[in-house]
Design a protein around this motif. Sequence first.
Motif, PDB file in Angstrom:
ATOM      1  N   ARG A  54       0.813  -1.213   0.000  1.00 36.13           N
ATOM      2  CA  ARG A  54       0.000   0.000   0.000  1.00 36.13           C
ATOM      3  C   ARG A  54       0.846   1.262   0.000  1.00 36.13           C
ATOM      4  NH1 ARG A  54      -2.914   1.234   4.191  1.00 36.13           N
ATOM      5  NH2 ARG A  54      -1.797  -0.068   5.647  1.00 36.13           N
ATOM      6  N   CYS A 110     -14.901   0.463  -0.778  1.00 35.83           N
ATOM      7  CA  CYS A 110     -13.557  -0.033  -0.477  1.00 35.83           C
ATOM      8  C   CYS A 110     -12.512   0.566  -1.424  1.00 35.83           C
ATOM      9  CB  CYS A 110     -13.527  -1.552  -0.561  1.00 35.83           C
ATOM     10  SG  CYS A 110     -14.427  -2.373   0.778  1.00 35.83           S
ATOM     11  N   ARG A 114      -9.432   2.744  -0.132  1.00 35.21           N
ATOM     12  CA  ARG A 114      -8.070   2.310  -0.416  1.00 35.21           C
ATOM     13  C   ARG A 114      -7.235   3.480  -0.939  1.00 35.21           C
ATOM     14  NH1 ARG A 114      -7.018  -1.371  -5.536  1.00 35.21           N
ATOM     15  NH2 ARG A 114      -7.844   0.576  -6.402  1.00 35.21           N
ATOM     16  N   TRP A 179      -9.075  -5.602  -0.038  1.00 33.83           N
ATOM     17  CA  TRP A 179      -8.614  -4.552  -0.955  1.00 33.83           C
ATOM     18  C   TRP A 179      -7.232  -4.032  -0.543  1.00 33.83           C
ATOM     19  CZ3 TRP A 179     -10.733  -2.031  -5.287  1.00 33.83           C
ATOM     20  CH2 TRP A 179     -11.979  -2.534  -5.715  1.00 33.83           C
ATOM     21  N   VAL A 181      -6.384  -2.908   2.521  1.00 37.31           N
ATOM     22  CA  VAL A 181      -6.490  -1.825   3.499  1.00 37.31           C
ATOM     23  C   VAL A 181      -6.613  -2.434   4.890  1.00 37.31           C
ATOM     24  CG1 VAL A 181      -7.798   0.183   4.257  1.00 37.31           C
ATOM     25  CG2 VAL A 181      -7.655  -0.362   1.821  1.00 37.31           C
TER      26      VAL A 181
END
Length: 911
Positions: A54, A110, A114, A179, A181
């Motif tokens: 991420r 989502c 994200r 996703w 997160v």
Amino acid sequence: MQALSRPLARQVAARSVNRTALYTQASTALVQRTRPIPPPKARRRHVRSFASPRYDDGSARSAVINVLNNIGSKREVQQYLAQFTSVSSQQFAVIKVGGAILTDYLDQLCASLRNLNQMGLFPVIIHGAGPQLNRLLEEAGVEPKYQEGIRITDGKTLGIARKLFLEENLKVVEALESWGVRARPITSGVLMADYKDKETFQFVGEVNEVNVGSIKAAIADGYIPVLTCMAESEDGQVLNVNADKAAAELARALVPLKIVYLSEKGGIHDKETGKLVEAINLDEEYDEYMKKPWVIHGTRSKIRDIKTLLDDLPRSSSVAIIHPESLERELFTHSGAGTLIRRGTKLYQASSLAEFEAISPTMLKQALVRNREGLDSAAVVDRYLDTLKSSSFRAYFDENMEALAIVLPPTGQPSTQLAHLSTLTMTRSAWLSNIADNVFQSLKRDFPKLAWTVKQDDENLTWFSEKADGSIAKKGEVLFWYGIESPEEVRELMSEFVHHGRQMFGDVNLESQLHRAAAAAERIRAGAATLIGNRPGAQQQQARAFSTSTRSQPRRANVASPQLGSGSRRGYATTNPNPPLGIKNSEKDYPSKVALIGARGFTGQALIDLLNRHPNMDLCHVSSRELAGKKLKGYNKKEIIYENLSPDDVRRMAERKEIDCWVMALPNGVCKPFVDALDESGHKEAVVIDLSADYRFDPKWTYGLPELVQRGKIASATRISNPGCYATAAQLGIAPLLPHLAPSPAHPTVFGVSGYSGAGTKPSPKNDVENLTNNIIPYSLTDHIHEREISAQLGTEVAFIPHVAVWFAGIHHTISLPLAHQMASRDIRNLYQDRYHGERLVAIRGESPSVKMIAGKHGVEIGGFAVHSGGKRVVVNVTIDNLLKGAATQCLQNMNLALGYAEYEGIPEDK
């Protein structure tokens, strides 16, 4: 000649934006924002999964580009960057998610979360599950019962609801994790509640406390917190609470920039027209909406509750009701999505120069002259004003005239003829705070048909395009219009623009344009108007606005409707100079009872005068040892006799809770026995404001400078130290440049000169007029207590050199500030204008303010901004009335905030 479609408008605007530079800014902000807080050592093994994927450069870059692709102008990018870098993660947004969103739009939610999370933002999520609960109750054979629109929650309903909310919470968390997160379920311990009429509603609660510790801990660990709308009573009983109201209480506790209610309907719709209400500016439109026949039941309650919430939050906060797929667009673009509800900016109108003269003889000229090039700009504006004397016009402007629009209306029936935007001038801060959108909303309300022109390279071209139904471009000029629908009108306007464009709309200089304006007045009304453009980045653009063409795209349903609130392209209309930031307690008796300890001095008298005008302050006791037994003068609400109150008297009065606010107007080192007596009384709710320096360095006391200290902190405080007069002016004069100051050992130097009222009433050489005549007296040239105060509050060493002069009231500071890098005077002034935009008691001037003009006024004036030839030192001048904003007025600001009134209530507007 070409029609300018929406995509083309975006392309043209994009050419004026240096994407590389903006991406660099965004990337810099992104690096700062996306560095995760390292987890504790015991959880070291989780670092890798948290830092990737991420937070890798590719994902982060994609997130920023995804946002920038939704932004069409440099101004929007600047807004985005300002928002993006100015709030902490937990202060960014509270998002309430309806049950239907969890069923039908969870993936869209989502995806948006994200992207936000990849930019280092951690919005707080609270969800409901109403539709799911209705279905489960029906399957269980439980018939839902409602009272006053509230679901009656018996034991069986509560059991089903509790199990459902836990399942839905886990569903959201697992979806976010899928996703990429990290999300943390928080299903208890945050919302505390009392029973809401237990006999009627049974297990239904009203939130009375929010414990944010677990929320902040989740964010610190790198998780998005996900909450349910279940609360707990003091004895541990689970209670069902309304999700909207729970979100509002979360917002009060966290004070976010945005409060978002996700709705499958995408906003509030006008039930008469079927159109989306894109913006509601509460300061101007709340009462009108409450009178609309379709604003009933849930809609009425929602708007009313949102107003109550926003009244308790800083004016920069807003509520958006949107569809989940529009979340990023709402958060980061000025066009937004859904329904935006803000407190707004109050606009004023004028239809003659005499009305402007009644407001301010100079403000109109200053608004027209600003940012104009050429030594003769003042003369040019004078000629323009002469044309307005014989013309019919309507002007729209905010209180400080940072935004000004002048429209030449059509003759005959306004519904059938075209009006022309003659002038639109905005300061940079007005653009960035979107007062421009508020102005245009008023134009669309009052003028069904309007035309205007701008340069094709104007950096705000996208903004103008979004306000229009159609546009046409020719030789660098773009004509915009709205409200024109018939082919005949379009052809007529197009013909005029095409055949007379150079003569009537072309790039001619302002002076020659204005020279012809008076002679062309009748023709202006027949179909052409002089446009004096004054937008950031535009060269003196004066094009006559007129012919148009229809666009190939279908007409948007949300444009050019005269219905209030339903027909304008909305934006963030933010700052009103009189924000009611106090939080009133509905159970409290009003007016508030005030006691003044030490009222013999000039400051005490000034405060008495202000309290005499205040509609919600009741001065009950005034203590002065020297004046005991005499009648108080200058207070007309009732007769008050001076008393000589001892600390024991004060303690007994406090024990009986007779006083809501105690003001200590005593010399330095004297008020501690009185404060100790109040602390011993046990009346913790009473507000104490100390005007001396005794508690300005006590961390248990709140420093009461509202323009620099978070107002919410002052509003929740009961012990407030009022800043010194010298210190107030100096801090306001230095604060905007703190990030740009040269490093130690260089430091700002403040040369301050006060009128002799600052020396008090006790006779001394410093208040002896004969001694001061033709003289100026320096004193305490080092280590003055204000030097220590200024340095402590700003976090940087400041040298302060005080003097006293022969005038009575008023302080003048000359502040020399060493800069870390070269800066221009205009850039520095813009910093100050941006920093104090919307602050009613702070005025920014181009020239140096005069001390004789500040005496008797309640604000601060800052100006000068003279930069040394080397570009690395600036001199700023500040003036303040030491008895008012330097003491009494500031005290009243703090009293208002702490007691729950509008911050500026009882403070006269300076003329």
